[in-house]
Design a protein around this motif. Structure first.
Motif, PDB file in Angstrom:
ATOM      1  N   GLU A 128       0.821  -1.211   0.000  1.00 17.32           N
ATOM      2  CA  GLU A 128       0.000   0.000   0.000  1.00 17.32           C
ATOM      3  C   GLU A 128       0.856   1.263   0.000  1.00 17.32           C
ATOM      4  OE1 GLU A 128      -2.875  -0.173   3.134  1.00 17.32           O
ATOM      5  OE2 GLU A 128      -3.725  -2.075   2.429  1.00 17.32           O
ATOM      6  N   GLN A 177      -4.886   8.449  -6.848  1.00 16.57           N
ATOM      7  CA  GLN A 177      -5.575   7.185  -7.087  1.00 16.57           C
ATOM      8  C   GLN A 177      -5.084   6.543  -8.381  1.00 16.57           C
ATOM      9  OE1 GLN A 177      -9.542   8.867  -6.782  1.00 16.57           O
ATOM     10  NE2 GLN A 177      -9.922   7.744  -4.883  1.00 16.57           N
ATOM     11  N   TRP A 183      -1.748   4.867  -7.610  1.00 17.79           N
ATOM     12  CA  TRP A 183      -1.875   3.598  -6.892  1.00 17.79           C
ATOM     13  C   TRP A 183      -2.535   2.525  -7.754  1.00 17.79           C
ATOM     14  CZ3 TRP A 183      -0.079   7.244  -3.665  1.00 17.79           C
ATOM     15  CH2 TRP A 183       0.624   6.833  -2.524  1.00 17.79           C
ATOM     16  N   CYS A 184      -3.330   2.929  -8.740  1.00 17.26           N
ATOM     17  CA  CYS A 184      -3.983   1.964  -9.626  1.00 17.26           C
ATOM     18  C   CYS A 184      -3.067   1.501 -10.753  1.00 17.26           C
ATOM     19  CB  CYS A 184      -5.253   2.574 -10.234  1.00 17.26           C
ATOM     20  SG  CYS A 184      -6.622   2.794  -9.067  1.00 17.26           S
ATOM     21  N   ASP A 210     -10.307   4.231 -10.294  1.00 17.37           N
ATOM     22  CA  ASP A 210     -11.405   3.600  -9.557  1.00 17.37           C
ATOM     23  C   ASP A 210     -11.093   2.179  -9.112  1.00 17.37           C
ATOM     24  OD1 ASP A 210     -11.352   2.518 -12.056  1.00 17.37           O
ATOM     25  OD2 ASP A 210     -13.484   2.808 -12.491  1.00 17.37           O
ATOM     26  N   CYS A 211      -9.805   1.840  -9.036  1.00 17.16           N
ATOM     27  CA  CYS A 211      -9.444   0.514  -8.515  1.00 17.16           C
ATOM     28  C   CYS A 211      -9.543   0.536  -6.989  1.00 17.16           C
ATOM     29  CB  CYS A 211      -8.033   0.142  -8.952  1.00 17.16           C
ATOM     30  SG  CYS A 211      -6.746   1.124  -8.135  1.00 17.16           S
ATOM     31  N   ASP A 212      -9.376  -0.622  -6.392  1.00 16.87           N
ATOM     32  CA  ASP A 212      -9.340  -0.717  -4.930  1.00 16.87           C
ATOM     33  C   ASP A 212      -8.004  -0.148  -4.468  1.00 16.87           C
ATOM     34  OD1 ASP A 212      -9.765  -1.324  -2.303  1.00 16.87           O
ATOM     35  OD2 ASP A 212      -9.348  -3.465  -2.507  1.00 16.87           O
ATOM     36  N   ASN A 213      -8.016   1.058  -3.900  1.00 21.22           N
ATOM     37  CA  ASN A 213      -6.760   1.713  -3.531  1.00 21.22           C
ATOM     38  C   ASN A 213      -6.871   2.334  -2.143  1.00 21.22           C
ATOM     39  OD1 ASN A 213      -7.387   4.799  -3.770  1.00 21.22           O
ATOM     40  ND2 ASN A 213      -8.308   3.880  -5.596  1.00 21.22           N
ATOM     41  N   PRO A 214      -5.723   2.618  -1.489  1.00 25.83           N
ATOM     42  CA  PRO A 214      -5.731   3.096  -0.107  1.00 25.83           C
ATOM     43  C   PRO A 214      -5.682   4.618   0.034  1.00 25.83           C
ATOM     44  CG  PRO A 214      -3.500   2.521  -0.691  1.00 25.83           C
ATOM     45  CD  PRO A 214      -4.348   2.274  -1.929  1.00 25.83           C
ATOM     46  N   GLU A 261      -7.839   7.223   0.071  1.00 30.16           N
ATOM     47  CA  GLU A 261      -8.717   7.881   1.047  1.00 30.16           C
ATOM     48  C   GLU A 261      -8.370   7.476   2.475  1.00 30.16           C
ATOM     49  OE1 GLU A 261     -13.427   8.901   1.889  1.00 30.16           O
ATOM     50  OE2 GLU A 261     -12.881   7.513   0.280  1.00 30.16           O
TER      51      GLU A 261
END
Length: 243
Positions: free
Chosen positions: A109, A169, A172-173, A195-199, A201
């Motif tokens: 992450e 984002q 990280w994606c 819009d991937c699952d990212n940390p 936020e």
């Protein structure tokens, strides 16, 4: 006489076994602390060197001091006046907690830049739209050459609806986040998804909890928070690597 003594000892032992243990003052304070009849969202209560006072940490990260009854509060930093001068005990506790919270973040992450040798690690809350973050990123090769790993966490300084949040984002994606970080901080426009699952936020909220107010925010291995841009040589000196 011996029989009487045995009875006396037996009575004392029975009393000791049947007497309830005294409640821990910190636990009692944590359970019953309230203001205006409303319970406070207490995360932890710990003893302090100041007799009769406890450090209270709330779920939102705020810290203050209370007597054991919860009637009197002290707001501010607690200092010890020792042989080496004033020591900020509150800041020491903040640093330890900050280091502990960051240690729980897995490498997957983080966006990591490391060289051939690792002598120290700094964690940096960053924003792609921050000029001083770009300036610090230009120092990363020099930091890596000195054995300093740079671990980036996301902190979109204008909030989650900002361009910085979207770009972070996208970083990280990306299939190669470190390369994407360098590209966007070099002025490139990222075309990948955000819009991937990212940390991003979660890290933004973590930064606020840990006292980050702007970027870059550099956290040293002992948890000390250094706000703003720091040149590579000076950062190495703060880490004790210039000796």
């Amino acid at each position: 006489m011996q029989r009487a003594t045995r009875f006396a000892l037996g009575g004392l032992l029975a009393a000791a076994l049947t007497t309830p243990a005294l409640a821990d003052p910190a636990d009692e304070l944590a359970r019953h602390l309230s203001v205006g009849g409303e319970p406070m969202p207490v995360e932890s209560v710990t003893a302090t060197p100041l007799a009769g006072f406890f450090e209270v940490r709330l779920e939102n990260g705020e810290t203050f001091y209370s007597d054991s009854s919860g009637r009197f509060f002290l707001v501010g930093d607690l200092y010890e006046n020792g042989d080496q001068g004033l020591v900020n005990l509150t800041e020491q506790a903040r640093n330890a907690e900050r280091a502990g919270r960051l240690a729980m973040i897995p490498e997957a992450e983080r966006v990591i830049f490391r060289g051939a040798e690792s002598r120290a690690t700094v964690t940096v809350f960053t924003d792609t739209t921050c000029p001083y973050c770009v300036r610090l990123h230009e120092e990363v090769p020099a930091l890596n050459a000195m054995g300093i790993e740079v671990h980036y966490l996301a902190f979109p300084r204008s909030g989650m609806g900002s361009r910085g949040a979207r770009e972070l984002q996208q970083v990280w994606c990306d299939a190669n986040p470190s390369e994407a970080m360098s590209r966007v901080k070099g002025g490139a426009t990222l075309e990948g998804p955000a819009d991937c699952d990212n940390p991003v936020e979660a890290q933004y909220h973590l930064g606020m909890e840990l006292g980050v107010q702007g970027t870059p925010a550099i956290v040293l291995p002992d948890g000390r928070l250094v706000p703003g841009y720091v040149p590579a040589e000076r950062l190495a000196a703060m880490l004790g690597l210039n000796d």
